[in-house]
Design a protein around this motif. Structure first.
Motif, PDB file in Angstrom:
ATOM      1  N   HIS A 187       0.831  -1.209   0.000  1.00 41.12           N
ATOM      2  CA  HIS A 187       0.000   0.000   0.000  1.00 41.12           C
ATOM      3  C   HIS A 187       0.864   1.256   0.000  1.00 41.12           C
ATOM      4  O   HIS A 187       0.567   2.224  -0.690  1.00 41.12           O
ATOM      5  CB  HIS A 187      -0.961   0.024   1.195  1.00 41.12           C
ATOM      6  CG  HIS A 187      -2.110  -0.912   1.060  1.00 41.12           C
ATOM      7  ND1 HIS A 187      -2.994  -0.885  -0.002  1.00 41.12           N
ATOM      8  CD2 HIS A 187      -2.533  -1.925   1.858  1.00 41.12           C
ATOM      9  CE1 HIS A 187      -3.899  -1.817   0.141  1.00 41.12           C
ATOM     10  NE2 HIS A 187      -3.647  -2.476   1.263  1.00 41.12           N
ATOM     11  N   MET A 188       1.944   1.208   0.775  1.00 43.86           N
ATOM     12  CA  MET A 188       2.851   2.355   0.826  1.00 43.86           C
ATOM     13  C   MET A 188       3.462   2.601  -0.560  1.00 43.86           C
ATOM     14  O   MET A 188       3.528   3.736  -1.026  1.00 43.86           O
ATOM     15  CB  MET A 188       3.958   2.101   1.851  1.00 43.86           C
ATOM     16  CG  MET A 188       4.987   3.211   1.927  1.00 43.86           C
ATOM     17  SD  MET A 188       6.446   2.742   2.865  1.00 43.86           S
ATOM     18  CE  MET A 188       7.068   1.372   1.917  1.00 43.86           C
ATOM     19  N   ARG A 189       3.885   1.541  -1.230  1.00 43.13           N
ATOM     20  CA  ARG A 189       4.472   1.689  -2.563  1.00 43.13           C
ATOM     21  C   ARG A 189       3.431   2.167  -3.573  1.00 43.13           C
ATOM     22  O   ARG A 189       3.736   2.972  -4.448  1.00 43.13           O
ATOM     23  CB  ARG A 189       5.116   0.379  -3.000  1.00 43.13           C
ATOM     24  CG  ARG A 189       6.405   0.125  -2.243  1.00 43.13           C
ATOM     25  CD  ARG A 189       7.147  -1.108  -2.736  1.00 43.13           C
ATOM     26  NE  ARG A 189       8.266  -1.372  -1.867  1.00 43.13           N
ATOM     27  CZ  ARG A 189       8.254  -2.198  -0.826  1.00 43.13           C
ATOM     28  NH1 ARG A 189       7.157  -2.857  -0.527  1.00 43.13           N
ATOM     29  NH2 ARG A 189       9.325  -2.367  -0.080  1.00 43.13           N
ATOM     30  N   ASP A 190       2.193   1.670  -3.453  1.00 36.81           N
ATOM     31  CA  ASP A 190       1.124   2.139  -4.335  1.00 36.81           C
ATOM     32  C   ASP A 190       0.887   3.633  -4.133  1.00 36.81           C
ATOM     33  O   ASP A 190       0.749   4.382  -5.101  1.00 36.81           O
ATOM     34  CB  ASP A 190      -0.178   1.372  -4.069  1.00 36.81           C
ATOM     35  CG  ASP A 190      -0.128  -0.068  -4.534  1.00 36.81           C
ATOM     36  OD1 ASP A 190       0.792  -0.426  -5.309  1.00 36.81           O
ATOM     37  OD2 ASP A 190      -1.009  -0.853  -4.113  1.00 36.81           O
ATOM     38  N   ALA A 191       0.853   4.056  -2.882  1.00 38.40           N
ATOM     39  CA  ALA A 191       0.641   5.482  -2.580  1.00 38.40           C
ATOM     40  C   ALA A 191       1.796   6.312  -3.123  1.00 38.40           C
ATOM     41  O   ALA A 191       1.592   7.401  -3.667  1.00 38.40           O
ATOM     42  CB  ALA A 191       0.497   5.689  -1.078  1.00 38.40           C
ATOM     43  N   ASP A 192       3.018   5.797  -3.010  1.00 38.28           N
ATOM     44  CA  ASP A 192       4.179   6.509  -3.531  1.00 38.28           C
ATOM     45  C   ASP A 192       4.099   6.621  -5.047  1.00 38.28           C
ATOM     46  O   ASP A 192       4.422   7.660  -5.616  1.00 38.28           O
ATOM     47  CB  ASP A 192       5.467   5.794  -3.109  1.00 38.28           C
ATOM     48  CG  ASP A 192       6.696   6.607  -3.418  1.00 38.28           C
ATOM     49  OD1 ASP A 192       6.739   7.790  -3.018  1.00 38.28           O
ATOM     50  OD2 ASP A 192       7.606   6.073  -4.078  1.00 38.28           O
ATOM     51  N   SER A 193       3.630   5.560  -5.706  1.00 40.63           N
ATOM     52  CA  SER A 193       3.477   5.592  -7.165  1.00 40.63           C
ATOM     53  C   SER A 193       2.437   6.625  -7.585  1.00 40.63           C
ATOM     54  O   SER A 193       2.631   7.354  -8.563  1.00 40.63           O
ATOM     55  CB  SER A 193       3.070   4.208  -7.689  1.00 40.63           C
ATOM     56  OG  SER A 193       4.094   3.281  -7.472  1.00 40.63           O
ATOM     57  N   VAL A 194       1.345   6.691  -6.846  1.00 40.07           N
ATOM     58  CA  VAL A 194       0.300   7.679  -7.146  1.00 40.07           C
ATOM     59  C   VAL A 194       0.843   9.091  -6.952  1.00 40.07           C
ATOM     60  O   VAL A 194       0.623   9.973  -7.795  1.00 40.07           O
ATOM     61  CB  VAL A 194      -0.952   7.437  -6.271  1.00 40.07           C
ATOM     62  CG1 VAL A 194      -1.932   8.595  -6.388  1.00 40.07           C
ATOM     63  CG2 VAL A 194      -1.624   6.130  -6.668  1.00 40.07           C
ATOM     64  N   ALA A 195       1.570   9.317  -5.873  1.00 36.75           N
ATOM     65  CA  ALA A 195       2.151  10.644  -5.624  1.00 36.75           C
ATOM     66  C   ALA A 195       3.130  11.018  -6.733  1.00 36.75           C
ATOM     67  O   ALA A 195       3.137  12.157  -7.202  1.00 36.75           O
ATOM     68  CB  ALA A 195       2.846  10.665  -4.265  1.00 36.75           C
ATOM     69  N   ASP A 196       3.939  10.063  -7.173  1.00 37.88           N
ATOM     70  CA  ASP A 196       4.885  10.307  -8.257  1.00 37.88           C
ATOM     71  C   ASP A 196       4.139  10.653  -9.545  1.00 37.88           C
ATOM     72  O   ASP A 196       4.507  11.594 -10.259  1.00 37.88           O
ATOM     73  CB  ASP A 196       5.766   9.072  -8.460  1.00 37.88           C
ATOM     74  CG  ASP A 196       6.868   9.307  -9.471  1.00 37.88           C
ATOM     75  OD1 ASP A 196       7.601  10.309  -9.314  1.00 37.88           O
ATOM     76  OD2 ASP A 196       6.998   8.490 -10.398  1.00 37.88           O
TER      77      ASP A 196
END
Length: 65
Positions: A31-40
């Motif tokens: 989930h953290m990586r998904d959120a980071d991808s969305v922010a990017d």
């Protein structure tokens, strides 16, 4: 995402210390990586919008002269 690599590894370590099952920790990391991808993605979209704004602004100035 590269600029956030250090913060992700730090978050991974913090998640690893949480007293939950290994699968729950893995889900949290995903989930953290998904959120980071969305922010990017949002940051890249904002850069492209600023670029398009600049191009349209120059085009408008050129057309009104």
């Amino acid at each position: 995402m590269i600029k956030n690599a250090k913060s992700c590894s730090g978050m991974d370590r913090r998640i690893d210390t949480i007293q939950v099952s290994k699968s729950d920790r893995q889900i949290a990391k995903e989930h953290m990586r998904d959120a980071d991808s969305v922010a990017d993605f949002i940051c890249r979209a904002a850069e492209k919008l600023r670029s398009a704004e600049g191009l349209l602004s120059r085009l408008f100035v050129h057309r009104t002269q």
